[in-house]
Enzyme design. Structure first.
Site, short mmCIF file in Angstrom:
data_model
loop_
_atom_site.label_atom_id
_atom_site.label_comp_id
_atom_site.label_asym_id
_atom_site.label_seq_id
_atom_site.Cartn_x
_atom_site.Cartn_y
_atom_site.Cartn_z
N CYS A 103 44.98 36.31 -64.55
CA CYS A 103 44.76 36.11 -63.18
C CYS A 103 46.06 35.66 -62.44
CB CYS A 103 43.63 35.02 -62.95
SG CYS A 103 43.15 34.89 -61.18
N TYR A 151 39.12 33.71 -56.75
CA TYR A 151 40.10 32.33 -56.78
C TYR A 151 41.00 32.41 -55.65
CZ TYR A 151 38.36 31.27 -61.76
OH TYR A 151 37.45 31.11 -62.79
N GLY A 152 41.25 33.76 -55.31
CA GLY A 152 42.51 33.85 -54.39
C GLY A 152 42.55 33.09 -53.11
N THR A 210 46.46 34.64 -59.52
CA THR A 210 46.36 33.43 -59.05
C THR A 210 46.50 32.03 -59.81
OG1 THR A 210 44.80 34.39 -57.10
CG2 THR A 210 44.73 32.21 -57.26
N GLU A 263 36.63 45.63 -56.03
CA GLU A 263 35.42 45.27 -56.47
C GLU A 263 34.35 46.19 -55.99
OE1 GLU A 263 34.46 42.05 -58.04
OE2 GLU A 263 36.65 41.52 -58.37
N ASP A 266 40.21 35.45 -66.55
CA ASP A 266 40.51 36.16 -65.13
C ASP A 266 39.14 35.50 -64.23
OD1 ASP A 266 41.79 37.50 -63.02
OD2 ASP A 266 40.05 38.95 -63.07
N SER A 267 39.28 35.47 -62.90
CA SER A 267 38.42 35.32 -61.93
C SER A 267 37.27 36.08 -62.08
CB SER A 267 38.85 35.12 -60.48
OG SER A 267 39.48 36.39 -60.21
N CYS A 281 48.48 40.90 -58.53
CA CYS A 281 47.22 40.34 -58.53
C CYS A 281 46.34 41.50 -59.67
CB CYS A 281 46.73 40.52 -57.23
SG CYS A 281 44.81 40.50 -57.36
N THR A 282 45.72 40.82 -60.48
CA THR A 282 44.87 41.70 -61.46
C THR A 282 44.43 42.99 -60.91
OG1 THR A 282 43.14 40.59 -61.05
CG2 THR A 282 44.34 39.77 -62.80
N HIS A 283 43.77 42.83 -59.68
CA HIS A 283 43.00 43.90 -59.13
C HIS A 283 44.28 45.13 -58.54
CE1 HIS A 283 39.88 41.25 -59.16
NE2 HIS A 283 39.02 41.86 -58.47
N1 DGL Z 1 42.31 37.62 -60.31
C1 DGL Z 1 42.84 37.37 -59.07
C2 DGL Z 1 44.25 37.33 -59.05
O1 DGL Z 1 44.89 38.14 -59.75
C3 DGL Z 1 42.33 38.46 -57.74
C4 DGL Z 1 40.68 37.90 -57.49
C5 DGL Z 1 40.69 36.79 -57.14
O2 DGL Z 1 40.98 36.36 -55.73
O3 DGL Z 1 39.98 35.87 -57.92
O4 DGL Z 1 44.90 36.80 -58.23
#
Ligand code: DGL
Length: 270
Positions: free
Chosen positions: A74, A43-44, A76, A152, A11-12, A186-188
């Site tokens: 991730c 990453y997004g 993204t 975060e 993941d990012s 999205c993971t978050h």
């Molecule tokens: N891990 C990213 C996702 O699931 C979210 C955080 C990012 O933008 O890197 O899209």
């Protein structure tokens, strides 16, 4: 047939631990090698080319760790880069297809909402995977980039005013359209599921991409004869920056201290 090599998950940053958490519940016998690119998150908000380059480097790192399968936790990466990453020596799965399958299965009125990072929503990946399975579905998408820094920052309690206000603002158009199913793409976002659930209201089913991906991967391992026999289960975690921050968030998310299994992996070696 069994295969005791670990599963690679990347993941990012730390959000992918929501996928690890679900994988540990669904397949406690499996070992996991996790890579969180905390040095280059988010990453997004990056361009497609940059996201693809990062994804290739992350995958390369996991392959060097002798993984038997890879999970792009991730949203993204799964949306933007995965469709173009082919010819790997091991199977790779993302979070888009499992979540699209779950949304199609769970919707009752055919109105499905998708939230994710800007790159994810711009890619249209969830839309096309849903449409491929349910052409009549009405899909409503909203990028919610501010959810990422809110998570975060750890502002994830159900009564957090900033998180609630942000959710109300982002989700109002989806509520208005009457979606009955919402993909947390999205993971978050699963970490805000209480707040998102409160804002969307009781009748809306939330699709947790981590849960769906974990069960999809378990099924894939089973079909390919890649499940572990559970005799050597051991997890390792790598991050590209901020080991301490990651360690404390990880222990909250996974419910245990992972500091002994956590190391920094230099981005130069990727
Ligand atoms: N891990 C990213 C996702 O699931 C979210 C955080 C990012 O933008 O890197 O899209």
């Amino acid at each position: 047939m069994s295969d005791n090599r670990p599963i690679g998950v990347f993941d990012s940053g730390l959000g992918g631990l929501t996928v690890v958490r679900e994988m540990q519940k669904a397949m406690p016998d499996e070992s996991i090698v996790y890579f969180g690119d905390t040095g280059r998150v988010p990453y997004g908000t990056k361009s497609r080319d940059t996201i693809k380059l990062y994804a290739k480097q992350d995958i390369e790192f996991l392959l060097k760790n002798n993984v038997k399968a890879i999970v792009a936790a991730c949203g993204t990466v799964s949306s933007v880069a995965l469709p173009e990453i082919t010819a790997l020596p091991v199977p790779i799965e993302g979070v888009v297809v499992p979540s699209a399958i779950a949304a199609v299965r769970k919707t009752r009125n055919g109105k499905i909402g998708v939230i994710g990072t800007s790159a994810t929503i711009n890619s249209g990946a969830y839309r096309s995977e849903i449409k491929a399975r349910m052409p009549e579905a009405e899909i409503f998408e909203t990028a919610c980039p501010l959810f990422v820094p809110i998570v975060e920052a750890g502002w994830i309690n159900r009564d957090d005013e900033i998180a609630i206000l942000t959710a109300k603002r982002y989700l109002a158009p989806l509520k208005e359209k009457g979606v009955d199913t919402l993909i947390l793409g999205c993971t978050h976002f699963p970490l805000l599921s209480d707040i998102i659930g409160d804002v969307m209201g009781e009748g809306v089913t939330l699709i947790d991409t981590g849960y769906e991906a974990a069960h999809y991967v378990l099924d894939m391992l089973d079909k390919k004869g890649l499940k572990s026999d559970g005799t050597q289960s051991k997890n390792q975690f790598f991050v590209s920056d901020r080991v301490d921050d990651f360690s404390s968030m990880a222990s909250i998310l996974l419910g245990k201290d992972i500091s002994d299994a956590l190391r920094k992996a230099s981005v130069d070696t990727l």
